[in-house]
Design a protein around this motif. Structure first.
Motif, PDB file in Angstrom:
ATOM      1  N   ASN A  51      23.150  23.708  30.898  1.00 42.21           N
ATOM      2  CA  ASN A  51      24.076  22.672  30.549  1.00 42.21           C
ATOM      3  C   ASN A  51      25.344  23.163  31.437  1.00 42.21           C
ATOM      4  N   GLY A  52      25.367  22.640  32.850  1.00 37.98           N
ATOM      5  CA  GLY A  52      26.534  22.815  33.694  1.00 37.98           C
ATOM      6  C   GLY A  52      26.277  24.136  34.423  1.00 37.98           C
ATOM      7  N   PRO A  53      26.784  24.153  35.630  1.00 39.73           N
ATOM      8  CA  PRO A  53      26.644  25.202  36.585  1.00 39.73           C
ATOM      9  C   PRO A  53      27.009  26.581  35.772  1.00 39.73           C
ATOM     10  N   LEU A  54      26.308  27.640  35.934  1.00 39.28           N
ATOM     11  CA  LEU A  54      26.549  28.887  35.852  1.00 39.28           C
ATOM     12  C   LEU A  54      26.827  29.789  37.012  1.00 39.28           C
ATOM     13  N   SER A  55      27.092  31.188  36.853  1.00 43.92           N
ATOM     14  CA  SER A  55      27.375  31.714  38.161  1.00 43.92           C
ATOM     15  C   SER A  55      26.064  32.043  38.997  1.00 43.92           C
ATOM     16  N   PRO A  56      26.139  32.050  40.016  1.00 42.98           N
ATOM     17  CA  PRO A  56      24.781  32.356  41.043  1.00 42.98           C
ATOM     18  C   PRO A  56      23.848  33.403  40.494  1.00 42.98           C
ATOM     19  N   TRP A  57      24.488  34.526  40.225  1.00 44.03           N
ATOM     20  CA  TRP A  57      23.456  35.708  39.907  1.00 44.03           C
ATOM     21  C   TRP A  57      22.918  35.452  38.386  1.00 44.03           C
ATOM     22  N   LEU A  58      23.536  34.724  37.389  1.00 45.30           N
ATOM     23  CA  LEU A  58      22.892  34.339  36.374  1.00 45.30           C
ATOM     24  C   LEU A  58      22.026  33.364  36.499  1.00 45.30           C
ATOM     25  N   GLU A  59      22.185  32.328  37.296  1.00 47.31           N
ATOM     26  CA  GLU A  59      21.005  31.278  37.613  1.00 47.31           C
ATOM     27  C   GLU A  59      20.111  31.997  38.019  1.00 47.31           C
ATOM     28  N   GLU A  60      20.125  32.843  39.086  1.00 49.25           N
ATOM     29  CA  GLU A  60      18.986  33.531  39.776  1.00 49.25           C
ATOM     30  C   GLU A  60      18.217  34.190  38.516  1.00 49.25           C
ATOM     31  N   GLN A  61      18.736  35.081  37.939  1.00 55.16           N
ATOM     32  CA  GLN A  61      18.293  35.778  36.503  1.00 55.16           C
ATOM     33  C   GLN A  61      17.404  34.681  35.760  1.00 55.16           C
ATOM     34  N   LEU A  62      18.118  33.711  35.346  1.00 58.39           N
ATOM     35  CA  LEU A  62      17.672  32.728  34.398  1.00 58.39           C
ATOM     36  C   LEU A  62      16.070  32.013  35.156  1.00 58.39           C
ATOM     37  N   ALA A  63      16.362  31.787  36.303  1.00 58.76           N
ATOM     38  CA  ALA A  63      15.266  31.071  36.887  1.00 58.76           C
ATOM     39  C   ALA A  63      13.890  31.965  37.055  1.00 58.76           C
ATOM     40  N   ALA A  64      14.135  33.319  36.973  1.00 56.82           N
ATOM     41  CA  ALA A  64      13.222  34.264  37.280  1.00 56.82           C
ATOM     42  C   ALA A  64      12.502  34.539  35.786  1.00 56.82           C
ATOM     43  N   ARG A  65      13.207  34.316  34.899  1.00 58.75           N
ATOM     44  CA  ARG A  65      12.415  34.767  33.441  1.00 58.75           C
ATOM     45  C   ARG A  65      12.035  33.267  32.616  1.00 58.75           C
ATOM     46  N   TYR A  66      12.534  32.035  32.988  1.00 56.86           N
ATOM     47  CA  TYR A  66      12.841  30.949  31.986  1.00 56.86           C
ATOM     48  C   TYR A  66      12.258  29.968  32.826  1.00 56.86           C
ATOM     49  N   GLU A  67      11.614  28.679  32.297  1.00 56.00           N
ATOM     50  CA  GLU A  67      11.584  27.532  33.086  1.00 56.00           C
ATOM     51  C   GLU A  67      13.005  26.682  32.657  1.00 56.00           C
ATOM     52  N   VAL A  68      13.786  26.663  33.787  1.00 55.52           N
ATOM     53  CA  VAL A  68      15.196  26.245  33.590  1.00 55.52           C
ATOM     54  C   VAL A  68      15.251  24.838  33.924  1.00 55.52           C
ATOM     55  N   LEU A  69      15.735  23.894  33.036  1.00 53.68           N
ATOM     56  CA  LEU A  69      15.959  22.559  33.139  1.00 53.68           C
ATOM     57  C   LEU A  69      17.425  22.495  33.405  1.00 53.68           C
ATOM     58  N   PRO A  70      17.968  22.165  34.546  1.00 56.04           N
ATOM     59  CA  PRO A  70      19.280  21.977  34.897  1.00 56.04           C
ATOM     60  C   PRO A  70      19.926  20.587  34.452  1.00 56.04           C
ATOM     61  N   LEU A  71      20.483  20.214  33.194  1.00 53.00           N
ATOM     62  CA  LEU A  71      20.980  18.933  32.970  1.00 53.00           C
ATOM     63  C   LEU A  71      21.869  18.273  33.937  1.00 53.00           C
ATOM     64  N   HIS A  72      22.824  19.318  34.460  1.00 55.73           N
ATOM     65  CA  HIS A  72      23.742  18.658  35.333  1.00 55.73           C
ATOM     66  C   HIS A  72      23.296  18.244  36.604  1.00 55.73           C
TER      67      HIS A  72
END
Ligand code: NDP
Length: 315
Positions: free
Chosen positions: A8-29
């Motif tokens: 839900n909304g932009p996060l820090s680039p490092w965190l977004e990278e880590q999340l994408a590596a572990r989860y199926e991330v659906l970016p609402l924004h």
């Protein structure tokens, strides 16, 4: 199979990278039609990664019937519908403590700046005004009286910083902090009347809305400075703008506003206010630590069912 999480909304680039590596991330924004997207995907979503700013509003929570965990990047959770998450028993991870130092540093940067005219005198030099005369005298900080509204995790670090400036410290919370060693002021107006600098670092939300109102600003008086690093909602912004325009307070240092990123244009022309774009915790080091905690809260939940650093959930 990866767990499905909503971003839900932009996060820090490092965190977004880590999340994408572990989860199926659906970016609402990033969705063209978020409502249609939620109707289609909402039931698949098990977790949410959000921020103190984006939070998790009631309508969004209602669209996620199988949501089991929220991990928020930030310590303030006033943008999350707490009643709703509590009623559904959804644990909410957050990032306290790792940001205390940088937020306290920013409170002091604002305090020093507005009292000593750092930004204003920088503008003075750049405009070439020094060639025409000296910058006006400013206000001493060392040895003055500091009032802290919200002697919590960050408030206590601000108090430690103030000790280095030989400041006398008092605070106001709803309840005195046992063993803090600082004098407690039972009323906010009393604290404002006593201090030279009033620093706001109480939690946001309905309970503190417009805690600092016209009456408190009057008590602070024409020699008093306000610093707000908490939430815009804690201060009655209209009353503050008026007090700054009419110089019924000496000045203000503000990191937070009512309707970010919109700042009242009336403030742009005033030299007795320092304006920051909500950056109190925004250093590489602290944002990385917040990202790590956001991630570890989420990972731990999916591994163990527990969120290690979660907001208090009273029974
Ligand atoms: P804590 O929960 O540790 O401290 C909050 C303090 O606020 C407590 O001392 C609490 O005392 C006091 N408080 C709460 N309600 C009231 C009230 N009605 N009147 C007076 N005091 C009150 O939180 P943190 O120190 O970790 O963080 C404080 C806030 O700072 C966050 O909630 C967040 O909104 C803001 N923040 C802003 C940042 C920025 O970028 N500008 C970055 C990080 C945080 P008591 O319960 O006794 O009233």
């Amino acid at each position: 199979m990866k767990h499905v999480i909503l971003q839900n909304g932009p996060l820090s680039p490092w965190l977004e990278e880590q999340l994408a590596a572990r989860y199926e991330v659906l970016p609402l924004h990033k969705q063209a039609d978020p409502q249609a997207f939620l109707r289609e995907q909402g039931a698949r979503i098990e977790g949410m990664a959000t921020s103190g700013k984006a939070g998790a509003k009631a309508a969004l929570l209602d669209a996620l019937p199988n949501l089991r965990v929220i991990s928020s990047f930030g310590v303030g959770y006033d943008a999350i519908d707490i009643d709703k998450v509590r009623a559904r028993g959804i644990p909410v991870g957050y990032t306290p403590d790792v940001l205390n130092d940088c937020v306290a540093d920013t409170a002091f940067a604002l305090l020093m700046d507005v009292a000593r005219g750092t930004s204003a005198s920088d503008r003075f030099v750049r405009r070439g005004d020094w060639l025409k005369g000296n910058f006006p005298l400013t206000t001493r900080v060392s040895g003055k009286r500091l009032g802290i509204v919200g002697l919590g995790r960050i408030g206590r670090v601000i108090a430690r910083r103030a000790a280095g400036f030989d400041m006398e410290i008092r605070y106001h919370n709803r309840r005195p902090v046992e063993g803090s060693g600082y004098a407690y002021e039972p009323t906010l107006a009393g604290l404002a009347a006593w201090c030279d600098f009033l620093v706001i670092i109480a939690a946001g939300g309905a309970g503190t809305r417009h805690l600092v109102d016209a009456q408190v600003l009057r008590a602070l008086g024409p020699q008093g400075f306000l610093v707000n690093v908490a939430r815009g909602s804690v201060v009655d912004e209209r009353a503050l703008v008026k007090a700054l325009q009419e110089r019924t307070i000496a000045g203000a240092g503000l990191d937070v506003f009512d309707d970010e990123p919109n700042v009242p244009p009336a403030l742009f022309t005033l030299d007795n206010v320092v304006l920051l774009p909500h950056v109190a915790s925004a250093t590489n080091e602290t944002r990385r630590a917040m990202g790590e905690l956001t991630l570890s809260n989420l990972d731990a939940f999916f591994a163990t069912g527990q969120v290690p650093v979660a907001i208090p959930h009273p029974a």
